[in-house]
Every structure is written in C-alpha cells, then in structure tokens.
Design an enzyme around this catalytic site. Sequence first.
Site, PDB file in Angstrom:
ATOM      1  N   PRO A  86       0.818  -1.217   0.000  1.00 39.88           N
ATOM      2  CA  PRO A  86       0.000   0.000   0.000  1.00 39.88           C
ATOM      3  C   PRO A  86       0.850   1.264   0.000  1.00 39.88           C
ATOM      4  O   PRO A  86       0.341   2.358  -0.218  1.00 39.88           O
ATOM      5  CB  PRO A  86      -0.820  -0.131   1.298  1.00 39.88           C
ATOM      6  N   GLU A 113       2.490  -7.967   8.668  1.00 42.80           N
ATOM      7  CA  GLU A 113       2.793  -6.529   8.674  1.00 42.80           C
ATOM      8  C   GLU A 113       3.541  -6.097   7.417  1.00 42.80           C
ATOM      9  O   GLU A 113       3.877  -4.936   7.257  1.00 42.80           O
ATOM     10  CB  GLU A 113       3.627  -6.181   9.904  1.00 42.80           C
ATOM     11  N   ARG A 151      -5.162  -8.008 -20.026  1.00 41.00           N
ATOM     12  CA  ARG A 151      -6.154  -7.588 -21.018  1.00 41.00           C
ATOM     13  C   ARG A 151      -5.583  -6.582 -22.021  1.00 41.00           C
ATOM     14  O   ARG A 151      -6.183  -6.317 -23.065  1.00 41.00           O
ATOM     15  CB  ARG A 151      -7.424  -7.042 -20.354  1.00 41.00           C
ATOM     16  N   ASP A 166     -11.232   2.553 -23.800  1.00 39.42           N
ATOM     17  CA  ASP A 166     -11.484   2.391 -22.373  1.00 39.42           C
ATOM     18  C   ASP A 166     -11.204   3.683 -21.614  1.00 39.42           C
ATOM     19  O   ASP A 166     -10.377   4.494 -22.022  1.00 39.42           O
ATOM     20  CB  ASP A 166     -10.542   1.329 -21.778  1.00 39.42           C
TER      21      ASP A 166
HETATM   22  N1  SAM Z   1       1.899  -2.831   7.569  1.00 38.55           N
HETATM   23  C1  SAM Z   1       1.817  -2.541   6.158  1.00 38.55           C
HETATM   24  C2  SAM Z   1       1.726  -1.039   5.982  1.00 38.55           C
HETATM   25  O1  SAM Z   1       1.180  -0.375   6.843  1.00 38.55           O
HETATM   26  O2  SAM Z   1       2.151  -0.534   4.932  1.00 38.55           O
HETATM   27  C3  SAM Z   1       0.588  -3.193   5.554  1.00 38.55           C
HETATM   28  C4  SAM Z   1       0.739  -4.682   5.450  1.00 38.55           C
HETATM   29  S1  SAM Z   1      -0.676  -5.449   4.700  1.00 38.55           S
HETATM   30  C5  SAM Z   1      -1.621  -5.904   6.101  1.00 38.55           C
HETATM   31  C6  SAM Z   1      -0.033  -6.999   4.143  1.00 38.55           C
HETATM   32  C7  SAM Z   1       0.336  -7.043   2.672  1.00 38.55           C
HETATM   33  O3  SAM Z   1      -0.828  -6.865   1.868  1.00 38.55           O
HETATM   34  C8  SAM Z   1       1.305  -6.024   2.166  1.00 38.55           C
HETATM   35  O4  SAM Z   1       2.645  -6.391   2.447  1.00 38.55           O
HETATM   36  C9  SAM Z   1       1.014  -5.985   0.686  1.00 38.55           C
HETATM   37  O5  SAM Z   1       1.682  -7.017  -0.018  1.00 38.55           O
HETATM   38  C10 SAM Z   1      -0.481  -6.268   0.636  1.00 38.55           C
HETATM   39  N2  SAM Z   1      -1.303  -5.062   0.470  1.00 38.55           N
HETATM   40  C11 SAM Z   1      -2.150  -4.534   1.386  1.00 38.55           C
HETATM   41  N3  SAM Z   1      -2.762  -3.454   0.915  1.00 38.55           N
HETATM   42  C12 SAM Z   1      -2.327  -3.272  -0.349  1.00 38.55           C
HETATM   43  C13 SAM Z   1      -2.582  -2.305  -1.354  1.00 38.55           C
HETATM   44  N4  SAM Z   1      -3.417  -1.290  -1.156  1.00 38.55           N
HETATM   45  N5  SAM Z   1      -1.945  -2.434  -2.543  1.00 38.55           N
HETATM   46  C14 SAM Z   1      -1.068  -3.436  -2.755  1.00 38.55           C
HETATM   47  N6  SAM Z   1      -0.771  -4.386  -1.834  1.00 38.55           N
HETATM   48  C15 SAM Z   1      -1.387  -4.305  -0.640  1.00 38.55           C
END
Ligand code: SAM
Length: 227
Positions: A86, A113, A151, A166
């Site tokens: 994220p 995490e 796609r 698109d």
């Molecule tokens: N503790 C991290 C932080 O605050 O940035 C978040 C960890 S999340 C619970 C677990 C995993 O989900 C991440 O390492 C990532 O691979 C994935 N993930 C969660 N949200 C995401 C998003 N919005 N985009 C891409 N991957 C995401």
Amino acid sequence: MEFDILTLFPRIFAGPLDESILKRAREAGLVQIRVHNLRDFTHDKHRVVDDKPYGGGPGMLMKPEPIFEAVEKMQRPDSCVVLMTPQGPPLTQARAQAFAGKPHLIIICGHYEGVDERVREALVDEEVSIGDYVLTNGALAAAVVVDAVTRLLPGAIGHEQSAVDDSFATGLLEGPQYTRPPEFRGMKVPDVLLSGNHGEVAKWNKEQARQRTRQRRPDLLEGEDKL
Ligand code: SAM
C-alpha cells in the site's frame, strides 16, 4: 508475457486466473502465469516464513530468506521484480500499459505486517499499490495487476471489447453506452446512436467522454486548456 507470483496463498488466484479473458489468454499462450507458495522456499520443519519485528511492535514480518531464494531462482536479465504494497505508487492504466511491455514480472505478495525492508532494498524494481487502503495480503492486489496487464496484451480481448476507448486509455473516462432495445421502460437511446451516421456518433461519443470526465474526474483534465 510471463508472470511468476510469490504468495502464501496460491489458492486465492484459482478463481481470477481461471475465468473469462484471463483463462482464454492463458489457453491461447499469450500469457504464462505461475503461482508459487513461498513456504516451498523454506528449509525448516515448520516451513516458517515470518518472524517478530526487531524493536518490537505488533504483528509479524515476512522473513527475507524465502523471498530472496524464490526471486533469485526465477530472476532473468529481463525480469522486473514488483512488490505489492500500500506504500507504493498507485496502479494506473499507464503503469499497466508499461508492465504489459515487459516480458517477465515477478510479483511478491506480502502478508502480516509486510516484508523485511531488505527485500525492498535489494530485490525490488517497482512497488505497486492498488489504492489507499490496506488489504490482509497482496494476493488480491497481485490478481488485479495481472488482470489489468493481461487484457492489454495484443489478442487478449477481441474487437468487441477494444481497450482503445477504455476509460483512462484515452486520458478520459469513457462515455455512456447503450445496447438494444432502443426504448426500455420509457428510457430512450439517444437518437444520434440510432442514426447510422458514424461521424456524428464519433463526435457524440467524444463529447460525452469529455463531459463525463469533467463531471466525475476533473483531475484528469488538469492542464488542458479545453477544460
Ligand atoms: N503494515 C503494512 C503497511 O502499513 O504498509 C501493511 C501490510 S498489509 C496488512 C499486508 C500485505 O498486503 C502487504 O505487504 C502488501 O503485499 C499487501 N497489500 C495490502 N494493501 C495493499 C494495497 N493497497 N496495494 C497493494 N498491496 C497491498
């Protein structure tokens, strides 16, 4: 194009990859998608992939060793290693298009995490977020990337669903579209679409796309003098 996806949850991909356009693209050989369980790259009895973060704090972190081993096994000179997080820059149509031009993506899906920072430092070429919210793990996010990229590969979607018009591909949102019947519950299809005049239809579509973009996503028109 080839994808190697590293995850703790390979089964999450079974649905998205085995339906519709992704399924057909795989069967046609346009794309090869391999999903790997990161536990297969551990060497202890309990196949441990996580550990407590140094310095304390809640939750667990994904250990670097299995991720390094998996990536180094699959990596080629033409590979691009992508971390789902994220914290990364957002996935956009332009980024999906850029990924579609790469021969090999290795996608790392985090869990808990997240991943040990050394993965990011030493292995990752690009980070990608699918939006400003936090998912439980990266598998669904990676499936979104695979879908958006696949796609766009030549031959993946037929002319009946061209990607050219698109939303975002043109820089605008796509305008409203209609199919038969010409009137449904008192709601009529705009006359111009029934006129058979291709020039007028194209003009109407363009105007509608601009109007819809102006109403819903004026940020996409920023910098344009025609706003
Ligand atoms: N503790 C991290 C932080 O605050 O940035 C978040 C960890 S999340 C619970 C677990 C995993 O989900 C991440 O390492 C990532 O691979 C994935 N993930 C969660 N949200 C995401 C998003 N919005 N985009 C891409 N991957 C995401």
